[in-house]
Write a protein that holds these residues in place. Structure first.
Motif, mmCIF file in Angstrom:
data_model
loop_
_atom_site.group_PDB
_atom_site.id
_atom_site.type_symbol
_atom_site.label_atom_id
_atom_site.label_comp_id
_atom_site.label_asym_id
_atom_site.label_seq_id
_atom_site.Cartn_x
_atom_site.Cartn_y
_atom_site.Cartn_z
ATOM 1 N N LYS A 1 0.829 -1.388 0.028
ATOM 2 C CA LYS A 1 0.015 0.001 -0.120
ATOM 3 C C LYS A 1 0.962 1.323 -0.010
ATOM 4 O O LYS A 1 0.443 2.293 -0.725
ATOM 5 C CB LYS A 1 -0.802 0.130 1.346
ATOM 6 C CG LYS A 1 -0.441 -0.122 2.464
ATOM 7 C CD LYS A 1 -0.551 -1.591 3.242
ATOM 8 C CE LYS A 1 0.548 -1.700 4.160
ATOM 9 N NZ LYS A 1 0.181 -2.701 5.409
ATOM 10 N N ILE B 1 -9.589 0.460 8.438
ATOM 11 C CA ILE B 1 -8.589 -0.019 7.485
ATOM 12 C C ILE B 1 -7.178 -0.244 8.103
ATOM 13 O O ILE B 1 -6.130 -0.324 7.238
ATOM 14 C CB ILE B 1 -8.489 0.993 5.962
ATOM 15 C CG1 ILE B 1 -8.282 2.399 6.273
ATOM 16 C CG2 ILE B 1 -9.622 0.572 5.232
ATOM 17 C CD1 ILE B 1 -8.431 3.263 5.113
ATOM 18 N N ASN B 2 -7.039 -0.310 9.247
ATOM 19 C CA ASN B 2 -6.091 -0.696 10.140
ATOM 20 C C ASN B 2 -6.566 -1.505 11.356
ATOM 21 O O ASN B 2 -6.818 -1.012 12.127
ATOM 22 C CB ASN B 2 -5.244 0.499 10.466
ATOM 23 C CG ASN B 2 -3.896 -0.098 11.139
ATOM 24 O OD1 ASN B 2 -3.896 -0.331 12.228
ATOM 25 N ND2 ASN B 2 -2.704 -0.063 10.456
ATOM 26 N N ALA C 1 1.043 -5.653 13.717
ATOM 27 C CA ALA C 1 1.553 -4.311 13.334
ATOM 28 C C ALA C 1 2.553 -4.305 12.167
ATOM 29 O O ALA C 1 3.214 -5.395 11.908
ATOM 30 C CB ALA C 1 1.969 -3.832 14.809
ATOM 31 N N GLU C 2 2.811 -3.140 11.653
ATOM 32 C CA GLU C 2 3.795 -2.806 10.719
ATOM 33 C C GLU C 2 4.952 -3.099 11.466
ATOM 34 O O GLU C 2 5.176 -2.898 12.694
ATOM 35 C CB GLU C 2 3.384 -1.527 10.153
ATOM 36 C CG GLU C 2 2.217 -1.243 9.301
ATOM 37 C CD GLU C 2 2.069 -2.158 8.187
ATOM 38 O OE1 GLU C 2 3.304 -2.043 7.342
ATOM 39 O OE2 GLU C 2 1.360 -2.931 8.004
ATOM 40 N N ASP D 1 0.981 2.333 12.033
ATOM 41 C CA ASP D 1 -0.540 1.710 12.547
ATOM 42 C C ASP D 1 -1.215 2.776 13.317
ATOM 43 O O ASP D 1 -2.106 3.224 12.962
ATOM 44 C CB ASP D 1 -0.520 0.379 13.284
ATOM 45 C CG ASP D 1 -0.023 -0.523 12.188
ATOM 46 O OD1 ASP D 1 -0.556 -0.859 11.330
ATOM 47 O OD2 ASP D 1 1.276 -1.290 12.742
ATOM 48 N N ASP E 1 -0.410 4.022 7.986
ATOM 49 C CA ASP E 1 -1.114 2.851 6.978
ATOM 50 C C ASP E 1 -2.487 3.124 6.480
ATOM 51 O O ASP E 1 -2.499 2.835 5.420
ATOM 52 C CB ASP E 1 -0.962 1.707 8.158
ATOM 53 C CG ASP E 1 -1.361 0.587 7.351
ATOM 54 O OD1 ASP E 1 -0.607 -0.067 6.216
ATOM 55 O OD2 ASP E 1 -2.402 -0.239 7.713
ATOM 56 N N GLY F 1 -8.393 -7.907 7.549
ATOM 57 C CA GLY F 1 -7.831 -6.805 6.693
ATOM 58 C C GLY F 1 -6.376 -7.109 6.771
ATOM 59 O O GLY F 1 -5.542 -6.340 6.348
HETATM 60 N N1 HSE Z 1 -0.552 -3.284 9.869
HETATM 61 C C1 HSE Z 1 -1.627 -3.415 8.829
HETATM 62 C C2 HSE Z 1 -2.893 -3.689 9.875
HETATM 63 C C3 HSE Z 1 -1.470 -4.754 8.088
HETATM 64 O O1 HSE Z 1 -2.758 -3.447 11.246
HETATM 65 O O2 HSE Z 1 -4.074 -3.587 9.295
HETATM 66 C C4 HSE Z 1 -2.288 -4.720 6.833
HETATM 67 O O3 HSE Z 1 -2.130 -3.860 5.988
#
Ligand code: HSE
Length: 436
Positions: free
Chosen positions: A105, A158-159, A189-190, A196, A201, A300
Motif C-alpha cells: 500500500k 482499514i488498520n 503491526a507494521e 499503524d 498505514d 484486513g
Molecule cells: N498493519 C496493517 C494492519 C497490516 O494492522 O492493518 C495490513 O495492512
C-alpha cells in the motif's frame, strides 16, 4: 486445460508470500478452473526460507532482481514491502515486460502514479487488491462492482492494529501501550508500529480508495493524518455514554469544492454496523448514488486472507493477459485520459461535527463563556454532558453539529485561553455515516 501455464515469480516469502505460495498449491485445481490456465510458481526470490512452506522443486534465489528479469517469468508478485527497493523491483519487472501483483500500500499510495504510467507504456498490468483491507475485495468492488455509480463518500476501518487497540481499550479498559505491545507480539503491526497508530498505514489505503472512487491521481501527501495515541479510556467511556464508539476511521468525501481525505479517531453512532467492527477486522462503508450505502467486511491482514487477494489478482491478470491496455480495467478505475483534477481539500476546509472535552474550574459562568465562544463561531451544540466529580476541576463534554474545521480551530483556541479552562481541549471528530 490446453493453454500453457502462466509462470509466476514471488518476491518475498514472509507472512503474505508464504500464504500465497501455500494457497496457490492447496487450491491449484480450483484456481486453474477459474483462470483457465495453470498458475505455476516458477521462481521465488527470498532472503531466507519460510518454515511453513514446502518449496521443493521451485527455484529459489536471494536476488529478487533476478526474478524481475527472469525471461521465464510472466508475472512478478512483489511481497517484500517497503519503499525504495520495492519501487525499483516493480519498475524493473515492468521494464522487462512483466505484469506485477503487489500487496504494498505504501508503494502504490506514494508511487502509484509513476508505476501505472510505466505499466501503460509497456502494456502490462499492475494489480494491487491486497494493498487495501487485506482479504476484502474492496478494490474490485469499487472499481468494477460500483462502476455505474457516482460515489459520494467512503469511510473505513482499514488498520487492524489500530482497531484491535481501540477495541481492547473499550472492552477491557486496557491502557494503550499495553495493547500495542500485544498487537506487535501477535504480528498484526507494521514493522514500524507508528505507521499503524499514527494513521499512516490507513492514510496509504485511504489514498488508494479515494483515487478509485473519484478518478483522481494518488495524492498521499495531501491526506490529513491523526493517530490514536492520544485517545484515553475516559473519552472511550464518555463516547459510549453518548451512544457512540470511537473508531480510527479513514474518511473521504466528494464535495463541490474538492475531496476530503482524512484519517483520524472518530465518534460514530453505536447503532451503525461499522461501529461494531471489532478487533483486527476491517470494514469499508461506501455511499454511492445509485446503490446507496454498501458495507464490506472481513480480515484486513494476515497470511492467507492477504494471499486470497494476491491470488485473485493473479487470476485477473491471467484472464486479461491477451487484452490490450485500452481494454483492461484501468488501474485507477477511470481511463488515464479521463482523470479528474478535483483538488484534495486542506483540513481547514472540511466540515464535520465534533466531540469536545474540556476541564473546567467548577464555578458559575464557565459554561456560559464556553457556549458564547461556540455561538460566536456559528457552532451549534447538539448536547452537553457535565460530570460532577466533587473535585475542583470538572470535565465538560460537548457534542456539536457540523461546522467547518477552520471555525472549530478558532473556537478551541479561544476556549483554551479562558482562565477557567485548564489544559488543552480534547477534540474528536464525529461522523453520523448516514446515507445522503
Ligand atoms: N498493519 C496493517 C494492519 C497490516 O494492522 O492493518 C495490513 O495492512
Amino acid at each position: 486445460m490446453g493453454l500453457k501455464p502462466v509462470k509466476v515469480g514471488i518476491c518475498g516469502l514472509g507472512t503474505v508470500g508464504g500464504g500465497t505460495f501455500n494457497v496457490l498449491k492447496r487450491n491449484e485445481s480450483e484456481i486453474t478452473r477459474r483462470a483457465g490456465r495453470v498458475i505455476r510458481v516458477e521462481q521465488i526470490g527470498a532472503r531466507r526460507p519460510n518454515p511453513n512452506c514446502e518449496t521443493n522443486g521451485v527455484q529459489i534465489t536471494d536476488d529478487i532482481f533476478a526474478v524481475a528479469k527472469n525471461p521465464e517469468v510472466d508475472i512478478v508478485v512483489e511481497l517484500i514491502g517497503g519503499y525504495e527497493t520495492a519501487l525499483e523491483l516493480v519498475l524493473t519487472a515492468i521494464e522487462h515486460g512483466k505484469h506485477v501483483v503487489t500487496a504494498n500500500k505504501a508503494l502504490i499510495a506514494e508511487h502509484g502514479n509513476e508505476i501505472f504510467e510505466a505499466a501503460q507504456r509497456k502494456n502490462v498490468m499492475v494489480a494491487f487488491e491486497a494493498s487495501v483491507a487485506g482479504g476484502i475485495p474492496i478494490i474490485k468492488a469499487i472499481r468494477e462492482g460500483l462502476a455505474a455509480n457516482s460515489i459520494n463518500w467512503l469511510a473505513g476501518i482499514i488498520n487492524g492494529t489500530g482497531n484491535f487497540i481501540l477495541t481492547e481499550m473499550r472492552d477491557k479498559g486496557r491502557a494503550f501501550g499495553d495493547v500495542l505491545k500485544e498487537a506487535q507480539e501477535l504480528g498484526y503491526a507494521e514493522a514500524d508500529p507508528t505507521f499503524d497508530v499514527e494513521g499512516i498505514d490507513a492514510a496509504h489505503k485511504l489514498t488508494i480508495l479515494a483515487s478509485l472512487a473519484y478518478g483522481v491521481p494518488l495524492q498521499f501527501n495531501k491526506a490529513y493524518t491523526e493517530g490514536i495515541s492520544e485517545i484515553t479510556t475516559e473519552d472511550v467511556n464518555y463516547a459510549e455514554e453518548l451512544g457512540y464508539r470511537i473508531k480510527h476511521l479513514g474518511v473521504s468525501r466528494r464535495t463541490e469544492d474538492g475531496i476530503e481525505l482524512r484519517v483520524h479517531p472518530t465518534l460514530i453512532p453505536e447503532k451503525r454496523l461499522i461501529a461494531n467492527v471489532d478487533g483486527v477486522m476491517n470494514a469499508v462503508l461506501v455511499d454511492a448514488d445509485a446503490v446507496g450505502p454498501t458495507l464490506y467486511y472481513g480480515a484486513g491482514a494476515g497470511s492467507e486472507p492477504t494471499a486470497s487477494a494476491v491470488i485473485a489478482d493473479l487470476v485477473d491478470v491471467v484472464r486479461a493477459m491477451t487484452a490490450d491496455r485500452d481494454n483492461r480495467v484501468p488501474h485507477l478505475a477511470f481511463h488515464p485520459s479521463h482523470m479528474s483534477d478535483l483538488p484534495i481539500l486542506p483540513m481547514e476546509e472540511i466540515r464535520t461535527a465534533y466531540y469536545l472535552r474540556l476541564n473546567a474550574i467548577d464555578h458559575p459562568g464557565v459554561l456560559a463563556e464556553v457556549t458564547s465562544i461556540l455561538s460566536a463561531q456559528q457552532i451549534s451544540i447538539d448536547s452537553i454532558l457535565q460530570k460532577g466529580t466533587g473535585e475542583e476541576l470538572v470535565p465538560i463534554i460537548i457534542l456539536t453539529h457540523e461546522v467547518q474545521e477552520k471555525q472549530m480551530n478558532q473556537a478551541i483556541k479561544q476556549i483554551e485561553a479562558l482562565e477557567d479552562i485548564q489544559g488543552a481541549v480534547t477534540r474528536i471528530r464525529v461522523e453520523q455515516l448516514d446515507a445522503n
